[in-house]
Design a protein around this motif. Structure first.
Motif, PDB file in Angstrom:
ATOM      1  N   TYR A  88      -4.943  23.882  40.960  1.00  0.00           N
ATOM      2  CA  TYR A  88      -6.000  24.855  41.201  1.00  0.00           C
ATOM      3  C   TYR A  88      -7.198  24.075  41.725  1.00  0.00           C
ATOM      4  O   TYR A  88      -7.480  22.977  41.225  1.00  0.00           O
ATOM      5  CB  TYR A  88      -6.464  25.505  39.889  1.00  0.00           C
ATOM      6  N   SER A  92     -12.229  26.901  40.745  1.00  0.00           N
ATOM      7  CA  SER A  92     -11.627  28.229  40.639  1.00  0.00           C
ATOM      8  C   SER A  92     -10.971  28.489  39.279  1.00  0.00           C
ATOM      9  O   SER A  92     -10.306  29.497  39.104  1.00  0.00           O
ATOM     10  CB  SER A  92     -10.604  28.440  41.754  1.00  0.00           C
ATOM     11  N   THR A 147     -10.658  31.963  37.817  1.00  0.00           N
ATOM     12  CA  THR A 147     -11.797  32.886  37.847  1.00  0.00           C
ATOM     13  C   THR A 147     -11.304  34.192  38.453  1.00  0.00           C
ATOM     14  O   THR A 147     -10.423  34.209  39.293  1.00  0.00           O
ATOM     15  CB  THR A 147     -12.969  32.319  38.669  1.00  0.00           C
ATOM     16  N   GLY A 148     -11.842  35.274  37.968  1.00  0.00           N
ATOM     17  CA  GLY A 148     -11.411  36.582  38.439  1.00  0.00           C
ATOM     18  C   GLY A 148     -10.484  37.283  37.467  1.00  0.00           C
ATOM     19  O   GLY A 148     -10.301  38.488  37.544  1.00  0.00           O
ATOM     20  N   ILE A 149      -9.874  36.539  36.562  1.00  0.00           N
ATOM     21  CA  ILE A 149      -9.042  37.175  35.545  1.00  0.00           C
ATOM     22  C   ILE A 149      -9.977  37.825  34.527  1.00  0.00           C
ATOM     23  O   ILE A 149     -10.936  37.202  34.074  1.00  0.00           O
ATOM     24  CB  ILE A 149      -8.089  36.166  34.869  1.00  0.00           C
ATOM     25  N   GLU A 150      -9.705  39.051  34.193  1.00  0.00           N
ATOM     26  CA  GLU A 150     -10.523  39.791  33.223  1.00  0.00           C
ATOM     27  C   GLU A 150     -10.210  39.254  31.821  1.00  0.00           C
ATOM     28  O   GLU A 150      -9.261  39.679  31.181  1.00  0.00           O
ATOM     29  CB  GLU A 150     -10.247  41.293  33.326  1.00  0.00           C
ATOM     30  N   THR A 151     -11.015  38.304  31.376  1.00  0.00           N
ATOM     31  CA  THR A 151     -10.726  37.634  30.106  1.00  0.00           C
ATOM     32  C   THR A 151     -10.968  38.541  28.908  1.00  0.00           C
ATOM     33  O   THR A 151     -10.315  38.374  27.875  1.00  0.00           O
ATOM     34  CB  THR A 151     -11.543  36.331  29.966  1.00  0.00           C
TER      35      THR A 151
END
Length: 184
Positions: A88, A92, A147-151
């Motif tokens: 990755y 990111s 990043t961008g994953i709804e944690t």
């Protein structure tokens, strides 16, 4: 210099590390990173080391096995330059920790790792141990979360998975994990 990943395992005995590092020194190997533990009375180590350009993986294995012969070691190598590696971009991903405790159950690591894979999360470190007398289980995973994953949703899902399995699960950003655990 060429980098190799070296993995070694043997029944634990005093002196394995000394013999291994002697073999590496003979080969002019320079250790860059190492992780070692004794598990169920077996010495295990994985390390990254740089070797002179003329060294080949088979030569490294052969020399380590010769020097460590009294310990009956199993040795393997990989050369990162010859492998397709998954990376990755550093900016990111964020580091998270998943901690799971409770009654041990067969398949729990499979269920959790499968769910993490489904959403594209890489497990970068894992430690799990079972207390056979009390049938308790402790699992700590270090995760690379894109990043961008709804944690928030994932946190609720993992905590719900834990509660339905009779386990307690905590999914924490590295800053929260460090603040709530004494990592000295």
């Amino acid at each position: 210099m060429k980098r190799f990943i070296v993995s070694l395992m043997a029944a634990n005995q005093v002196g394995i590390m000394a013999a291994l590092t002697e073999a590496l020194d003979d080969l002019k190997g320079d250790i860059q990173e190492v992780s070692q533990t004794v598990m169920q009375q077996f010495f295990t180590i994985i390390l990254a080391a740089d070797f002179p350009d003329h060294c080949q993986g088979a030569d490294i294995v052969s020399h380590i096995e010769k020097v460590c012969e009294p310990f009956k070691v199993d040795v393997t190598t990989k050369e990162p330059a010859r492998e397709k590696l998954f990376n990755y971009p550093q900016e990111s991903v964020e580091k998270y920790f998943l901690t799971v405790t409770g009654q041990d159950q067969r398949g729990i690591i499979r269920r959790i790792s499968t769910r993490l894979e489904e959403v594209g999360i890489d497990i970068t470190d894992l430690h799990a141990i079972r207390d056979d007398q009390r049938h308790e289980f402790l699992l700590v995973m270090e995760l690379a979360v894109p990043t961008g994953i709804e944690t928030h949703e994932l946190t609720q899902e993992l905590e719900q998975l834990g509660s339905t399995e009779g386990l307690s699960a905590a999914f924490q950003h590295e800053n929260i994990f460090a603040a709530t655990h004494d990592l000295q």
